[in-house]
Design an enzyme around this catalytic site. Structure first.
Site, PDB file in Angstrom:
ATOM      1  N   HIS B 124      35.083  65.091 -10.575  1.00 37.51           N
ATOM      2  CA  HIS B 124      35.505  65.249 -11.967  1.00 37.51           C
ATOM      3  C   HIS B 124      34.280  65.719 -12.770  1.00 37.51           C
ATOM      4  O   HIS B 124      33.156  65.349 -12.448  1.00 37.51           O
ATOM      5  CB  HIS B 124      35.988  63.875 -12.445  1.00 37.51           C
ATOM      6  CG  HIS B 124      36.613  63.861 -13.802  1.00 37.51           C
ATOM      7  ND1 HIS B 124      35.877  63.864 -14.968  1.00 37.51           N
ATOM      8  CD2 HIS B 124      37.907  63.817 -14.188  1.00 37.51           C
ATOM      9  CE1 HIS B 124      36.693  63.814 -16.000  1.00 37.51           C
ATOM     10  NE2 HIS B 124      37.938  63.803 -15.562  1.00 37.51           N
ATOM     11  N   ASP B 201      32.081  56.944  -8.314  1.00 38.60           N
ATOM     12  CA  ASP B 201      33.013  57.143  -9.418  1.00 38.60           C
ATOM     13  C   ASP B 201      34.348  56.552  -8.977  1.00 38.60           C
ATOM     14  O   ASP B 201      35.091  57.166  -8.217  1.00 38.60           O
ATOM     15  CB  ASP B 201      33.127  58.633  -9.716  1.00 38.60           C
ATOM     16  CG  ASP B 201      34.184  58.915 -10.780  1.00 38.60           C
ATOM     17  OD1 ASP B 201      34.878  57.968 -11.208  1.00 38.60           O
ATOM     18  OD2 ASP B 201      34.322  60.085 -11.174  1.00 38.60           O
ATOM     19  N   GLN B 204      39.451  56.445 -10.227  1.00 39.92           N
ATOM     20  CA  GLN B 204      40.788  56.567  -9.656  1.00 39.92           C
ATOM     21  C   GLN B 204      41.038  55.606  -8.498  1.00 39.92           C
ATOM     22  O   GLN B 204      42.097  55.657  -7.880  1.00 39.92           O
ATOM     23  CB  GLN B 204      41.036  58.012  -9.177  1.00 39.92           C
ATOM     24  CG  GLN B 204      41.003  59.063 -10.281  1.00 39.92           C
ATOM     25  CD  GLN B 204      42.162  58.959 -11.266  1.00 39.92           C
ATOM     26  OE1 GLN B 204      43.163  58.281 -11.013  1.00 39.92           O
ATOM     27  NE2 GLN B 204      42.030  59.610 -12.411  1.00 39.92           N
ATOM     28  N   LYS B 227      42.534  53.617 -17.645  1.00 40.19           N
ATOM     29  CA  LYS B 227      43.269  54.086 -16.469  1.00 40.19           C
ATOM     30  C   LYS B 227      43.806  52.936 -15.632  1.00 40.19           C
ATOM     31  O   LYS B 227      44.326  53.150 -14.531  1.00 40.19           O
ATOM     32  CB  LYS B 227      42.353  54.963 -15.605  1.00 40.19           C
ATOM     33  CG  LYS B 227      41.971  56.293 -16.243  1.00 40.19           C
ATOM     34  CD  LYS B 227      41.215  57.160 -15.256  1.00 40.19           C
ATOM     35  CE  LYS B 227      40.443  58.277 -15.931  1.00 40.19           C
ATOM     36  NZ  LYS B 227      41.286  59.421 -16.311  1.00 40.19           N
ATOM     37  N   CYS B 367      40.019  68.546 -15.315  1.00 40.38           N
ATOM     38  CA  CYS B 367      38.575  68.301 -15.389  1.00 40.38           C
ATOM     39  C   CYS B 367      37.914  68.418 -14.032  1.00 40.38           C
ATOM     40  O   CYS B 367      36.982  67.666 -13.714  1.00 40.38           O
ATOM     41  CB  CYS B 367      38.275  66.946 -15.995  1.00 40.38           C
ATOM     42  SG  CYS B 367      38.766  66.820 -17.704  1.00 40.38           S
TER      43      CYS B 367
HETATM   44  C1  LIG Z   1      37.716  60.718 -10.896  1.00 43.69           C
HETATM   45  C2  LIG Z   1      37.478  60.585 -12.352  1.00 43.69           C
HETATM   46  N1  LIG Z   1      36.231  60.364 -12.792  1.00 43.69           N
HETATM   47  C3  LIG Z   1      35.946  60.220 -14.093  1.00 43.69           C
HETATM   48  C4  LIG Z   1      36.923  60.300 -15.051  1.00 43.69           C
HETATM   49  C5  LIG Z   1      36.536  60.180 -16.479  1.00 43.69           C
HETATM   50  O1  LIG Z   1      37.140  59.094 -17.095  1.00 43.69           O
HETATM   51  P1  LIG Z   1      36.927  58.854 -18.650  1.00 43.69           P
HETATM   52  O2  LIG Z   1      37.434  60.063 -19.372  1.00 43.69           O
HETATM   53  O3  LIG Z   1      37.733  57.652 -18.945  1.00 43.69           O
HETATM   54  O4  LIG Z   1      35.459  58.660 -18.862  1.00 43.69           O
HETATM   55  C6  LIG Z   1      38.249  60.506 -14.643  1.00 43.69           C
HETATM   56  C7  LIG Z   1      39.365  60.572 -15.610  1.00 43.69           C
HETATM   57  O5  LIG Z   1      39.749  61.586 -16.113  1.00 43.69           O
HETATM   58  C8  LIG Z   1      38.520  60.663 -13.264  1.00 43.69           C
HETATM   59  O6  LIG Z   1      39.769  60.896 -12.844  1.00 43.69           O
END
Ligand SMILES: Cc1ncc(COP(=O)(O)O)c(C=O)c1O
Ligand SMILES: Cc1ncc(COP(=O)(O)O)c(C=O)c1O
Lengths: 134, 409, 409, 134
Positions: B124, B201, B204, B227, B367
Site C-alpha cells: 500500500h 503492515d 489487513q 478497519k 492505493c
Molecule cells: C495494507 C494497508 N496498509 C495501510 C493502509 C493504510 O491505512 P490508513 O489509511 O488507515 O492509515 C491500508 C488501508 O487503506 C492498507 O490496506
C-alpha cells in the site's frame, strides 16, 4: 449517483465512439490522464482559417470519460479557436444530459474538456486559468 | 454458514437499518473501512456524555475514569495481538502515521548511507512512500520482493535480497488488493538471521484473522482501528519495548515529556513518549470496545466466515462471462478481498451502476499503483467482506453485476 | 448575565445531566478540554450510523456523502477563522501535531544554522519542545520574549530580539495559565517588517473569542478541536496557501499522493498533501458542528460572557484569605482562566478536596513548566470557564474553597 | 477520590510532621521529586549495627506526600536494613488508612517509599528492581 447517469446518449457514444483516433500534423494536440482511475485521453485538432476542420480523440477509460470525449468532438467541429477557448463545462454537461453527475464522476466527464483547454491554451500561447478553489 | 453468530449480526450495525437509494444496503468495502457496531458507537458516546475530560493529568473523578478507560483500551488491544506488555502499544492516528513514526525515528536513527530497505511490490502507498522519501534523504537503496501473477511473493530470491547491506524489511501481512496472506513469520525469522529489523503492515490482517506478535516476532507492527470496527482517527504501532525505549520521540509537546525547562526537556516513559498532545481519547476507547466485540465472535471464526463467503462468491461468479478474479490461483488468501475485472467494463462504471443497486464496492488503484502496474491494469473493482456480510450480499452483488452488463452492452 | 442564551445552556451538554459523587457536576477545566454539546455528539453518531465510509476515493453514495461532510467541515472551519480559502485548512490530530508539522516541514526547510527562533516564556510545552529539538538539530538559537510578573509580555525589547538572525516567531495567542491575550497582531506586523515568519498557537484563543487570520496576518496558525466543543483527536493547521504549496509533505502514504510508482511519487494538491492516510473523519465532521454551535451563540457574546464570569469570580474570591490570582493586574485577559494559589495548600490537595464536592479544577504545571518557574511556584490550581459555566458554578467553587480550608487547617 | 482520603492520621502528620529535617553523616540518604506536581522529598537515615537509629525527612508538597513521609519515618525507626529493603507499599498504605487512594494521588503517597528504596538499594549496592508494567 446511480445508473441514471448512463443516459442513452452516453451509452450510444460509449458503444459507438465518434471521431476516435489521432491526427498527424494537428495544430492543437494535448493529452492528460487521471491517475486515480487510469482514464487516459488525447485530443488532436486540425484547423483551417482558425476553424476546426477535423478533430479526433483517443484514449481508454470509463464510459463517462470516453463518451464525453466523443460527444465533445462532435460539438466542436466547425468552431473557431476563440470559441474553443470559451467553451464551458455547462455546455458539455448539458449535452451529456446528466447535470447531477456527482463529485465522484464529474472529473471523468470533464477530462475531455480539460484536455481541450490544455491544447487550446497551449496553441494560443496563453496560460491556463486555474480553477478557483473553495 | 459456519456459525449462528452471524445470523442476526447485521442488527448490531445500525447502518444496515437504513435503506440507501431505496434498497437494503450491501456494504462490500470493508478493506477501505468497516462499519461500526452499536457497542463501539455507544462507548464513544458514553465517554462524551459521562467522563469527557483530558487524561493523565487530571485529579478529579471523570478524568481518572477517562484515563482508566484509555489505558484499559491499550491493555485490551495489547492482549488482542498478544503483546508482551501494554507498554508496547502506541496510539497513532492510523497505520499510515505508525509507519511514518518508525521511518522518522528508528529508521532515521539507525539506517546509514548504502544500507538497503526491502519492500514488496504489493505494498500500500502508506508502506511505500515513507521509505522512498527516507531512502532519498539518507541515500539508502530500496529493493523489492517481486510477486508472481497469482499474487504470491517470490521468496526463492530472498537470500540475494537479504545481503549485507539489507538492514530493514517492511512488508504487508495481507495484500489489500489480492487478499494474499504473506508467510511473514518465516520471512521475519530469515530476516532476523541476517540482522534485519522488520515492520509488518498488519492493516489487513489484524481485522480478519488471529494474530500473535510474539509468535511472529515482528519488531514493528502497525494497523488501523477504523478497519476493525473501531472509530475514526485511531491506529496502533506495536513495537518491542527495548526498541521503543531506545528511540528518539516522534512528535514533541504536552504529555510526552517528564520535565521541561526553557531550553531542555526530558521524556516520559514509553509508550507515552510517543503520544504528544491530547490524543484521540474517544477513538482509543472505541477501539478497545471493537476488540471486545471481535473477541466475542473469535478471530478464527471470523477468518473461517470470510473464507466461506469467498468460496461461495468464487463459485457464483464463475457463472459470469469474462469475469476475472486477480490472484485467484493463490492458495493463501484471507478470503476477505476479491479484486476483479469484468469484460472491458471500467471499474468506475461498474461501481457506479452497483451503487444504483445500493451495493458499495471500491473501484480504483486501492492505493497500490505499483501493484496495478504489475497486474497490467489501471484499476480494479474490489469487493471486500467482513463479519456483517453473508451470502445474500454476494447474491445481490451477482445480480448487480448482471445489471452492469445489461446497462453497458 | 449578558445574554439569555446562557440560561438553559447546560441542557445542551449531556454530561451535566449526570450527578458526580452525588452532586451536580461543576466543570471548571475547559482550558484542558471542553464538554461536548448534543449537536456535536449527534453529528459523530450520525456519521457512524448513516454514512460511515472512507472518503475521497469512494464512488458510492455514502462515501460521496461522507466526503462532502468532511470537506464541508473544512470550509466551515475556514470561514470561522476567516481563512482566505478552505484549502488553507489542514486537519491534524491536535494543536501539538500542527506545531510539529510546521517544525518538520517549513521550518526544517527554511531555517539554517545561526538563525534564531523567537518564543515567549509563557508557551505551552507543545509550542516549546518542538523548537528546542529543531534548534538542536539545525544549530539554531532560541530567544525568548520575557514576561512581567503580571503575565504580560515585555515588548519594548522586541527590536533587539527581531534582529538579523531572527527568522521565525512562534507564540501563543492566549496563555493557558494566565489567560493573557497577547497583542499578536502588532507583534506579527513587526515581525513581518523584519522578514520573520510567524506561527500563532491559538489553542486558547479560537475557542473563546472572535479570531480573523487575515486580519492577524499570521503565517501559520494552530488550534485543537477538543478545546472548542469538538470531538477527540482533531486539530487544525491554518497556513497561507503559498506557504503550504511550497512546503514538502509531513507524513507520506495514501491520499496525500497523486501518482506513485515503485521508486517515485507525486503529491496531491494542498491541503490534502498534508493529510496522509485515513483521517479522523468523524472528528472533522464533529468539529464542523461545534463551529456551528459556537456561531449560533456568537464568539463576541462568548468572550463577553467569560469576562463577566471572571469579574464575578474575582469579586467573590476577594473575600477569601490568602487567595492569590496570578496575573490579576493584567488588563488583557480572556476571562477564561483563573490560576491561583490559596494559603499554603498544595494544588493537588485543593483539587482533590474540590473533587469531593463534584467540582473539577486542574492542579499542576499545566504543561507550562518554564512559566511556573517564572511565577515561582511548582504548580497552581486553575479554574477555567466556557459557555456552559455560570455564576452558580463560581459560587460552588467559592464554597468548595472554604471547605478546603476547613479540611486542611 | 474525594476529601475522604484526608483521614485524621494524614491530617495530623500534615499539620505536625514528625522527624522533619536532615541528618549529617547519614548512612542512607536519597531524594527525588515529582515534576508533575512539584513534590520534593529527601530522607536521611542513620544506622547503628545495621538498625535505623535516627531518621529524618525533608521536602515540600501536598498533604498526602508529606504526611506519608512523616508516617513512614515513624514506621521505620528501629528496623534493620534488610527490613527496609523489604518494606512494602501495602504496609505504608494500610498505615495511611486510605487503601483506595486512586491513581491520581497514589504517586504522592508512595513518593516517600520510592525515596526510601532508592537510598536503601544504593546503600546495599544493589540495583533497584523496576516495577513490572502491565
Ligand atoms: C495494507 C494497508 N496498509 C495501510 C493502509 C493504510 O491505512 P490508513 O489509511 O488507515 O492509515 C491500508 C488501508 O487503506 C492498507 O490496506
Ligand atoms: C496554549 C496551548 N497550546 C497548545 C496546547 C496543546 O493542545 P493539544 O494537547 O490539544 O495538542 C494547549 C492545550 O493544552 C494549550 O493550552
Amino acid at each position: 449517483m446511480s445508473e441514471d447517469i448512463y443516459k442513452e446518449i452516453i451509452l450510444d457514444h460509449y458503444r459507438n465512439p465518434r471521431n476516435k483516433g489521432s491526427l498527424s500534423n494537428a495544430e492543437i494536440s494535448a493529452q492528460d490522464n487521471n491517475p486515480v482511475c487510469g482514464d487516459r485521453l488525447s485530443i488532436d485538432i486540425k484547423l483551417e482559417d482558425n476553424v476546426v476542420s477535423d478533430i479526433k480523440f483517443d484514449g481508454e477509460g470509463c464510459a463517462i470519460s470516453q463518451s464525453s470525449a466523443s460527444i465533445l468532438t462532435e460539438m466542436l467541429m466547425g468552431k473557431t479557436v476563440d470559441e474553443l477557448s470559451k467553451f464551458t463545462k455547462d455546455e458539455l454537461l448539458e449535452e451529456l444530459g446528466t447535470p447531477s453527475l456527482g463529485p465522484a464522476r464529474i472529473k471523468c466527464a470533464l477530462l475531455s474538456l480539460k484536455v481541450l483547454k490544455m491544447g487550446t491554451y497551449q496553441y494560443l500561447g496563453a496560460e491556463l486559468p486555474s480553477d478557483s478553489d473553495n | 454458514m459456519s456459525s449462528d453468530i452471524f445470523q442476526d449480526i447485521k442488527n448490531d450495525f445500525p447502518i444496515f437499518s437504513n435503506q440507501i437509494n431505496g434498497k437494503d444496503f450491501v456494504y462490500l468495502d470493508s478493506a477501505a473501512t468497516t462499519q461500526k457496531p452499536n457497542d463501539v458507537i455507544d462507548s464513544v458516546v458514553h465517554y462524551y456524555k459521562n467522563c469527557n475530560s483530558n487524561i493523565h493529568r487530571g485529579i478529579y473523578s471523570i478524568s481518572i475514569e477517562a484515563t482508566e478507560l484509555y489505558e484499559d483500551a491499550r491493555s485490551n488491544i495489547g492482549k488482542f495481538i498478544n503483546a508482551k506488555s501494554s507498554h508496547e502499544i502506541v496510539f497513532t492516528r492510523n497505520a499510515t502515521e505508525a509507519v511514518n513514526l518508525v521511518a522518522n525515528t528508528w529508521a532515521s536513527q539507525n539506517l546509514k548511507e548504502g544500507d538497503s530497505i526491502i519492500l514488496t511490490e504489493m505494498e500500500h502507498h502508506s508502506n511505500l512512500v515513507p521509505w522512498q522519501i527516507l531512502a532519498k534523504k539518507l541515500n539508502l537503496k530500496l529493493n523489492f520482493i517481486e510477486i508472481q501473477p497469482d499474487g504470491e511473493l517470490i521468496l526463492d530470491k530472498l537470500d540475494n535480497l537479504f545481503q549485507e547491506n539489507a538492514k530493514f524489511l517492511s512488508l504487508t501481512h495481507v495484500s489489500n488488493v489480492l487478499g494474499t496472506i504473506n508467510p511473514i513469520k518465516d520471512i521475519i525469522s530469515k530476516a532476523h538471521e541476517h540482522g534485519i529489523t522488520t515492520l509488518v503492515d498488519a492493516a489487513q490482517s489484524v481485522p480478519h484473522m488471529p494474530v500473535d506478535v510474539q509468535d511472529l516476532d515482528s519488531d514493528f507492527f502497525v494497523f488501523s482501528g477504523h478497519k476493525m470496527l473501531g472509530p475514526s482517527g485511531i491506529g496502533v504501532l506495536h513495537a518491542k519495548k527495548t526498541l521503543l525505549e531506545n528511540m528518539e520521540p516522534f512528535l514533541y509537546g504536552g504529555d510526552m515529556i517528564s520535565n521541561v525547562s526553557l531550553r531542555e526537556a526530558q521524556w516520559n516513559d514509553v509508550p507515552w513518549k510517543f503520544e504528544a498532545g491530547t490524543p484521540n481519547i474517544a477513538g482509543a476507547i472505541g477501539l478497545g470496545k471493537a476488540v471486545d466485540y471481535l473477541n466475542q465472535i473469535g478471530m478464527d471464526v471470523i477468518h473461517k466466515h470470510e473464507q466461506e463467503l469467498y468460496n461461495y462468491a468464487i463459485d457464483r461468479f464463475s457463472e459470469l462471462k469474462d469475469f476475472k478474479i486477480f490472484g485467484l490461483e493463490n492458495k493463501h488468501s484471507t478470503g476477505g478481498v476479491i479484486s476483479f475485472s469484468y469484460s472491458d467494463f471500467h471499474p468506475h462504471d461498474i461501481a457506479t451502476i452497483l451503487d444504483g443497486e445500493s451495493i458499495a464496492v471500491r473501484a480504483g488503484h486501492h492505493c497500490a499503483q505499483p501493484l496495478m502496474e504489475k497486474l497490467g491494469v489501471p484499476a480494479t473493482t474490489r469487493a471486500s467482506f467482513y463479519v456483517y456480510n453473508d451470502t445474500s450480499d454476494i447474491d445481490k452483488l451477482f445480480n448487480g453485476l448482471q445489471k452492469v452488463r445489461s446497462v453497458l452492452t
